[in-house]
Design a protein around this motif. Structure first.
Motif, PDB file in Angstrom:
ATOM      1  N   LYS A 172       0.826  -1.215   0.000  1.00  0.00           N
ATOM      2  CA  LYS A 172       0.000   0.000   0.000  1.00  0.00           C
ATOM      3  C   LYS A 172       0.860   1.265   0.000  1.00  0.00           C
ATOM      4  O   LYS A 172       0.614   2.199  -0.757  1.00  0.00           O
ATOM      5  N   SER A 173       1.893   1.275   0.863  1.00  0.00           N
ATOM      6  CA  SER A 173       2.746   2.464   0.941  1.00  0.00           C
ATOM      7  C   SER A 173       3.497   2.656  -0.371  1.00  0.00           C
ATOM      8  O   SER A 173       3.648   3.779  -0.848  1.00  0.00           O
ATOM      9  N   THR A 174       3.951   1.555  -0.940  1.00  0.00           N
ATOM     10  CA  THR A 174       4.672   1.622  -2.221  1.00  0.00           C
ATOM     11  C   THR A 174       3.776   2.213  -3.300  1.00  0.00           C
ATOM     12  O   THR A 174       4.165   3.123  -4.026  1.00  0.00           O
ATOM     13  N   GLY A 181      -5.428   1.820   5.267  1.00  0.00           N
ATOM     14  CA  GLY A 181      -5.963   1.056   6.396  1.00  0.00           C
ATOM     15  C   GLY A 181      -5.479  -0.377   6.360  1.00  0.00           C
ATOM     16  O   GLY A 181      -5.699  -1.083   5.385  1.00  0.00           O
ATOM     17  N   HIS A 182      -4.792  -0.799   7.421  1.00  0.00           N
ATOM     18  CA  HIS A 182      -4.338  -2.195   7.456  1.00  0.00           C
ATOM     19  C   HIS A 182      -5.511  -3.098   7.796  1.00  0.00           C
ATOM     20  O   HIS A 182      -6.334  -2.770   8.631  1.00  0.00           O
ATOM     21  N   VAL A 183      -5.551  -4.239   7.164  1.00  0.00           N
ATOM     22  CA  VAL A 183      -6.549  -5.240   7.504  1.00  0.00           C
ATOM     23  C   VAL A 183      -5.905  -6.159   8.522  1.00  0.00           C
ATOM     24  O   VAL A 183      -4.792  -6.626   8.310  1.00  0.00           O
ATOM     25  N   GLY A 210       2.769   7.824   9.440  1.00  0.00           N
ATOM     26  CA  GLY A 210       2.687   7.663  10.886  1.00  0.00           C
ATOM     27  C   GLY A 210       3.424   6.418  11.322  1.00  0.00           C
ATOM     28  O   GLY A 210       3.521   6.107  12.505  1.00  0.00           O
ATOM     29  N   GLU A 211       3.914   5.662  10.350  1.00  0.00           N
ATOM     30  CA  GLU A 211       4.528   4.370  10.669  1.00  0.00           C
ATOM     31  C   GLU A 211       6.023   4.388  10.471  1.00  0.00           C
ATOM     32  O   GLU A 211       6.762   3.714  11.172  1.00  0.00           O
ATOM     33  N   GLU A 212       6.450   5.159   9.454  1.00  0.00           N
ATOM     34  CA  GLU A 212       7.862   5.129   9.122  1.00  0.00           C
ATOM     35  C   GLU A 212       8.468   6.506   9.344  1.00  0.00           C
ATOM     36  O   GLU A 212       7.777   7.521   9.270  1.00  0.00           O
ATOM     37  N   ILE A 255      -2.457   9.744   4.048  1.00  0.00           N
ATOM     38  CA  ILE A 255      -2.279   9.451   5.474  1.00  0.00           C
ATOM     39  C   ILE A 255      -1.953   7.960   5.586  1.00  0.00           C
ATOM     40  O   ILE A 255      -2.793   7.113   5.301  1.00  0.00           O
ATOM     41  N   ASP A 256      -0.741   7.651   5.971  1.00  0.00           N
ATOM     42  CA  ASP A 256      -0.270   6.257   6.003  1.00  0.00           C
ATOM     43  C   ASP A 256       0.171   5.914   7.429  1.00  0.00           C
ATOM     44  O   ASP A 256       1.251   6.284   7.836  1.00  0.00           O
ATOM     45  N   SER A 257      -0.557   5.259   8.242  1.00  0.00           N
ATOM     46  CA  SER A 257      -1.893   4.744   8.018  1.00  0.00           C
ATOM     47  C   SER A 257      -2.862   5.374   9.010  1.00  0.00           C
ATOM     48  O   SER A 257      -2.425   5.951  10.003  1.00  0.00           O
TER      49      SER A 257
HETATM   50 MG    MG Z   1       3.025   0.750   4.758  1.00  0.00          MG
END
Ligand code: MG
Ligand code: TYD
Length: 459
Positions: free
Chosen positions: A99-101, A212-214, A122-124, A169-171
């Motif tokens: 998703k980020s890619t 959004g992560h599942v 928000g993750e990396e 917005i990730d994620s």
């Molecule tokens: Mg990601």
């Protein structure tokens, strides 16, 4: 002392309970219910203070949607023809699926076309995102980047006339709103954060992408809790071991929902696959038994896929049935039809079915291709070369018409197929491909029997 009330919320579907339980009655998931603080009850509204609504007629001027192409054809297709300003798009998918890619590549392409784009991770860390951009060859793109998790900071930064055109917005599960007590990733936080961000997007006409992560374990809220809040819901699917990735629209206020985009994950990131049929069939060997080419449709696009079957005699009381890429209930139905309508014994056989390439097929039109692969596997007789198959099978064994015959046949013809097994009464002008009508599954079985006789006579 004010006592904080709490409630129990399913992190998968958002259902609320007064006490904890192991299973969510609403969505059937296990261990997804967690305790969350309840916000102060809103005060009752007094009627009479509101403004009377101004009602209009259905006919009238319609504002034209400002659509921008993303520079990625496959993404544009699932978005319904491009990115709409002021729309909120949710991209859901398993962690690590890409998703980020995808979004980094999309914003880089959008920035190149002159849009102001902002990527909030928000993750990396900033360095991690920069490293990925470098790997993708997009480190020169004019994307503005920040590592942040506070929704208040994000809104203060962008609620202004020179707001960006595109905001990623990730994620969403890492974002928090400081006046909601629960931890980031809970249903209350995910909902509140999305609500604030979507409000910003509408007010400033920003195209907003929410990642959004599942999750299966219920530690963080799944994207399902905010599907109703956004305009478009896309899911990014694929098997980790396969290089193909499918972007599927499951909701779209600005376009169709059955469209898919096909990508291939490689060392340089995701590349678009404009002719998936050729790719899905590229590893197909010549005449082998247990294989049938299904002429399917994914949205408006025809797609040829290989259905593979393996049938083995089993000594077990309940022989194994395994399906990848298709519905197992549907497989049981086809097996039952073959057994009871055509007298082919299947109940003592192990059956394995696979749709090659990692794509999930949901069309009933695949029934006939599945039946052909099964009978071919059982009889060890391959289907004739360069043949495609499609048609829906009813419980009495009759083969029913399916929609969109013409694009299916044209795609098959384009890829060098010469014959099609399809439901009866089909008249299509302008295609050269040989059409062989199959009215009943029996007709299909008869074809295999006659070629088996031919082989026996020759040897
Ligand atoms: Mg990601
Ligand atoms: P990522 O976009 O981080 O997934 P998500 O945001 O959905 O969690 O993708 C991570 C995976 O993609 C990782 O396993 C490595 C792979 N990948 C490649 O194969 N090639 C690439 O060029 C990139 C950037 C990632």
């Amino acid at each position: 002392m004010v006592k904080t009330r709490s409630q129990f919320v399913c992190q998968s579907c958002g259902s609320v309970y007064t006490k904890w339980s192991g299973k969510c009655e609403a969505c059937g998931e296990w261990n997804t219910i967690t305790e969350e603080a309840v916000d102060a009850t809103p005060k009752g509204m007094t009627v009479g203070k509101g403004r009377a609504l101004e009602l209009v007629t259905l006919s009238g001027t319609i504002e034209e949607l400002a659509r921008r192409t993303t520079g990625m054809l496959e993404l544009d297709r699932v978005l319904g023809g491009g990115l709409v300003a002021g729309s909120a798009i949710l991209i859901g998918g398993d962690p690590g699926i890409g998703k980020s890619t995808l979004l980094l590549q999309a914003v880089a392409a959008l920035a190149k076309s002159g849009l102001k784009t902002v990527y909030i991770s928000g993750e990396e860390s900033v360095s991690q995102v920069r490293l990925r951009a470098q790997r993708l060859g997009h480190d020169k793109a004019e994307v503005e980047l920040a590592s942040a998790t506070s929704v208040r900071d994000i809104i203060s930064s962008f609620d202004r006339p020179d707001a960006p055109d595109v905001l990623v917005i990730d994620s969403i599960q890492t974002m928090y709103v400081d006046n909601v007590e629960s931890a980031p990733g809970t249903v209350s936080q995910v909902r509140a954060a999305s609500h604030e961000l979507i409000k910003l997007a509408k007010k400033r006409s920003i195209a907003l992408f929410l990642v959004g992560h599942v999750t299966k374990d219920g530690q963080i809220a799944g994207p399902r809790v905010l599907e109703h809040m956004v305009d478009t819901v896309l899911y990014f699917e694929g098997e980790r071991g396969h290089q193909f990735r499918i972007l599927r629209a499951v909701k779209n206020r600005f376009g169709g929902t059955d469209e898919i985009g096909v990508f291939e994950m490689g060392d340089g990131g995701l590349s678009e696959v404009t002719n998936p049929s050729a790719l899905f069939l590229s590893e197909r060997e010549g005449e082998i038994s247990g294989s049938a080419v299904f002429a399917g449709m994914e949205g408006s696009r025809p797609m040829l896929l290989e259905v593979q079957a393996l049938v083995n005699t089993s000594g077990m009381a309940n022989p194994r049935r395994a399906v990848v890429g298709w519905d197992s209930a549907r497989l049981s139905m086809i097996l039952a039809v073959l057994e009871s309508r055509c007298g082919i014994q299947m109940s003592d056989k192990e059956v394995y079915l696979n749709v090659a390439g990692g794509l999930k097929v949901s069309e009933p039109a695949a029934d006939l291709a599945v039946a052909a692969a099964l009978v071919s596997a059982l009889t060890h007789m391959p289907l004739p070369l360069r043949t495609v198959v499609f048609g829906e099978i009813g419980l009495s064994g009759e083969v029913r018409q399916v929609g969109r015959t013409e694009p299916r046949l044209k795609e098959a013809e384009k890829l060098g197929f010469e014959k099609a097994y399809l439901p009866g009464k089909t008249k299509i002008k302008g295609v050269q491909i040989g059409m062989h009508a199959i009215h009943h599954v029996d007709d299909l079985v008869a074809l295999f029997r006659s070629s088996a006789r031919k082989v026996a006579a020759e040897s």
